[in-house]
Design a protein around this motif. Structure first.
Motif, PDB file in Angstrom:
ATOM      1  N   ILE A 236       0.837  -1.205   0.000  1.00 28.73           N
ATOM      2  CA  ILE A 236       0.000   0.000   0.000  1.00 28.73           C
ATOM      3  C   ILE A 236       0.875   1.259   0.000  1.00 28.73           C
ATOM      4  N   THR A 240       0.442   4.043  -2.878  1.00 27.16           N
ATOM      5  CA  THR A 240      -0.027   5.402  -2.591  1.00 27.16           C
ATOM      6  C   THR A 240       1.046   6.440  -2.907  1.00 27.16           C
ATOM      7  N   VAL A 252      -5.305   8.035   3.863  1.00 24.39           N
ATOM      8  CA  VAL A 252      -4.924   6.785   4.514  1.00 24.39           C
ATOM      9  C   VAL A 252      -5.334   6.817   5.978  1.00 24.39           C
ATOM     10  N   VAL A 351      -7.559   4.592   1.506  1.00 23.67           N
ATOM     11  CA  VAL A 351      -6.941   3.368   1.996  1.00 23.67           C
ATOM     12  C   VAL A 351      -7.306   3.197   3.464  1.00 23.67           C
ATOM     13  N   GLU A 353      -6.420   0.507   6.358  1.00 21.77           N
ATOM     14  CA  GLU A 353      -5.604  -0.667   6.672  1.00 21.77           C
ATOM     15  C   GLU A 353      -6.142  -1.432   7.878  1.00 21.77           C
ATOM     16  N   VAL A 381      -9.339   1.184  -1.184  1.00 20.19           N
ATOM     17  CA  VAL A 381      -8.536  -0.016  -0.981  1.00 20.19           C
ATOM     18  C   VAL A 381      -8.535  -0.365   0.503  1.00 20.19           C
ATOM     19  N   THR A 383      -7.138  -3.341   3.435  1.00 16.28           N
ATOM     20  CA  THR A 383      -6.260  -4.483   3.698  1.00 16.28           C
ATOM     21  C   THR A 383      -6.795  -5.246   4.895  1.00 16.28           C
TER      22      THR A 383
END
Length: 616
Positions: A236, A240, A252, A351, A353, A381, A383
């Motif tokens: 990631i 990014t 993020v 993002v 995470e 996105v 994770t």
């Protein structure tokens, strides 16, 4: 016998000058204060999934990482310790005003291995014993009033996520020499805890290309899936960085294990990152957010603005709450977020995470937002680890599954970590084999060897300074794997522990003979959560551990007596499984009897091996 070995962080707190406080106050008032104090402290411990072990007359002991193992037990203990000091400061102000007395705490932390389980009779039998418990108590005794003192073992585990004082030497009862310790000053949760993203990214070129292609195609929601340590964050970070360089607006945020039970925490973090309001006062943050929404929120007093501010945690307490249902608030919040995206000139990359730690309300709202985002040119996105089954996982049309590094990639990574010293060639192979393609595990093994003085020098320029007797499982890796194991259903965990005694490869019929009380279907949990793989279907179902360190942690977490009993049952089961093949299995049977401490039986089978060898 109940009990198991655990890696934990032990917290001890104690009232400073409790005898002086008792002399200054009426006994009933003292009881009232101490009860209030312990209730507040216990609430903090439980908030971060710690376990209150014991109350003493003027102190408290808590465990982080037992009975359920926690990936980040040292960090949770640090957060809890600072928060306990904060809530006690509030109580102390009340006591000073009402009683004219001083109330302060000392808190000590220590991380290490303990044995946990039930001891004695009656309620409250669950506790921890071991050197690590005593050292936590010694840290508390050496801590300054109002302070939190970490042992060196705890400090090393949290130094990437906290601010610590300089190393100091403290005298502890029962030790001939002083021991190192550091004061805990603050926790900085925006800093990376798991993995350090150092060196060149290896073995993820295909995944990077796939992610870039999805970005070019305008994919909405993309999931990056993999067990801990495979490099999700590193991938990631590279993606990014490339996106920001090309002009994308990158947002993020990260979910934390210790906030998974706090509603809307992940949503608030993403929104605060989206509108870039961290560090601003609430009033300035509201103005800044309005400016970024274009015409969508022209009036900061409109209901939609209030819903957004509330979700971000920056609402004006004097403004009335909109009379909107929960579902209505959710729909309108998603709509406001979408309008804010459309008001931006640049494409956006969101993002989030570690979504396996997301709170449920945030999961619902962000899944709706991601679905709407699919109609734009922006991308979301996430994770997460394979065990996550939340709404964001269910809505993921595109998933990138990370696998362990290949042998050649793993060897290159270890070489980067160690350096080119010729004496390290053999050690590099052992590290690569133990890490089995997991970049984080390899990093932590090298750090552990350096910490133990086996390696001297620095990253990429180490030299061998001592004999490498074993490649141990570092505490950081053990915590990650033990936490995964403890999240299994009870039957699956029992099956995994038994399999660890059998070996790296095992047949299903032998496994069920060792744990007949466990349903055979428990093996499905072990396969789906990527602990084991099936390697053969007929004539017997055969499985193997996916990662050797999983087997090591499962084996070493068991008490010696429990392991011995399993070895004994296993030896008998192998002998009875096929009596005609007993001669072929004699050496294996002898090995298990020896591990069980059944020396007479082991001698009998060893002699059988020798007789067979001499006869041939």
């Amino acid at each position: 016998m109940t009990g198991e070995h655990k890696q934990v962080t032990v917290l001890f707190m104690d009232i400073v000058g409790s005898m002086k406080l008792a002399a200054a106050l009426d006994a009933e008032r003292l009881r009232e204060i101490v009860t209030d104090l312990f209730n507040r402290a216990a609430a903090v411990v439980q908030r971060y999934q710690g376990t209150v072990d014991t109350f003493t007359g003027d102190g408290l002991m808590a465990l982080f990482g037992a009975p359920l193992a926690l990936d980040d037990h040292p960090l949770r203990a640090c957060i809890a310790a600072l928060e306990i000091q904060s809530v006690v400061a509030e109580l102390a102000a009340e006591v000073r005003t009402r009683d004219g007395a001083s109330l302060q705490l000392r808190v000590g932390l220590n991380s290490g291995e303990v044995i946990v389980g039930e001891i004695g009779l009656g309620p409250g039998r669950y506790t921890a014993i071991g050197h690590s418990v005593g050292m936590a108590q010694r840290m508390e005794a050496a801590a300054p009033p109002g302070g939190v003192l970490c042992s060196y073992s705890t400090a090393c585990l949290v130094e990437d996520a906290t601010r610590l004082g300089p190393v100091e030497r403290v005298s502890v009862k029962g030790a001939d020499e002083t021991v190192p310790a550091r004061l805990l000053l603050a926790v900085e949760s925006d800093r990376m805890v798991l993995g350090r993203n150092e060196g060149v990214m290896l073995g993820r070129e295909a995944e990077m290309e796939q992610l870039s292609a999805l970005w070019d195609d305008g994919a909405g929601l993309v999931g990056i899936v993999g067990v801990a340590g495979l490099g999700k964050s590193r991938l990631i970070g590279e993606f990014t960085a490339a996106g920001a360089q090309s002009g994308a607006d990158v947002v993020v945020a990260r979910c934390d294990a210790h906030t998974s039970v706090l509603p809307f925490r992940a949503l608030a973090r993403l929104l605060r990152a989206m509108f870039k309001v961290d560090g601003l006062s609430d009033a300035d943050a509201r103005r800044h957010a309005i400016e970024q929404c274009g015409d969508a929120l022209a009036n900061p007093q409109c209901p939609d603005a209030q819903i957004l501010f509330d979700a971000m945690g920056i609402a004006d307490a004097d403004e009335p709450q909109p009379a909107v249902s929960f579902d209505g608030r959710r729909r309108r919040l998603v709509d406001v977020m979408l309008k804010a995206v459309l008001a931006r000139r640049a494409r956006m990359v969101f993002v989030l995470e570690d979504v396996h730690w997301i709170d449920t309300p945030s999961d619902d709202v962000l899944a709706d937002f991601a679905a709407e985002l699919g109609a734009t040119t922006s991308m979301f996105v996430v994770t997460y680890r394979p065990e996550f089954r939340g709404v964001l996982h269910q809505r993921c049309v595109h998933s990138i599954v990370l696998k362990p590094l290949t042998d050649s990639e793993a060897a290159r990574q270890v070489s980067q970590l160690l350096g080119a010293e010729a004496s390290l060639d053999h050690l590099a192979g052992r590290i690569a084999s133990a890490a089995a393609g997991n970049p984080f595990f390899a990093e932590e093994i090298v750090r552990d060897l350096a910490g133990r003085g086996v390696l001297a020098g620095s990253r990429g320029a180490y030299r061998l300074a001592d004999v490498v007797s074993e490649i141990a499982v570092p505490a950081t890796v053990q915590a990650v794997l033990a936490a995964r194991i403890d999240r299994l259903p009870a039957g699956a965990k029992s099956m995994l522990n038994a399999a660890a005694v059998i070996g790296a490869h095992f047949d299903m019929d032998i496994l069920l003979a060792v744990v007949p009380e466990v349903a055979p279907t428990s093996v499905v949990d072990l396969v789906s959560n990527e602990f084991i793989d099936q390697t053969r279907l007929v004539p017997q179902q055969r499985y193997c551990f996916r990662h050797p360190l999983v087997r090591t942690v499962a084996y070493e977490s068991q008490l010696n007596a429990n392991r011995a009993r399993t070895h004994r049952i296993l030896a008998s089961a192998i002998a009875l499984r096929d009596p005609g093949a007993a001669d072929d299995n004699a050496a294996l049977i002898a090995e298990h009897y020896e591990a069980a401490g059944e020396l007479v039986e082991a001698y009998h089978w060893h002699m059988r091996v020798r007789i067979l060898a001499s006869a041939s």
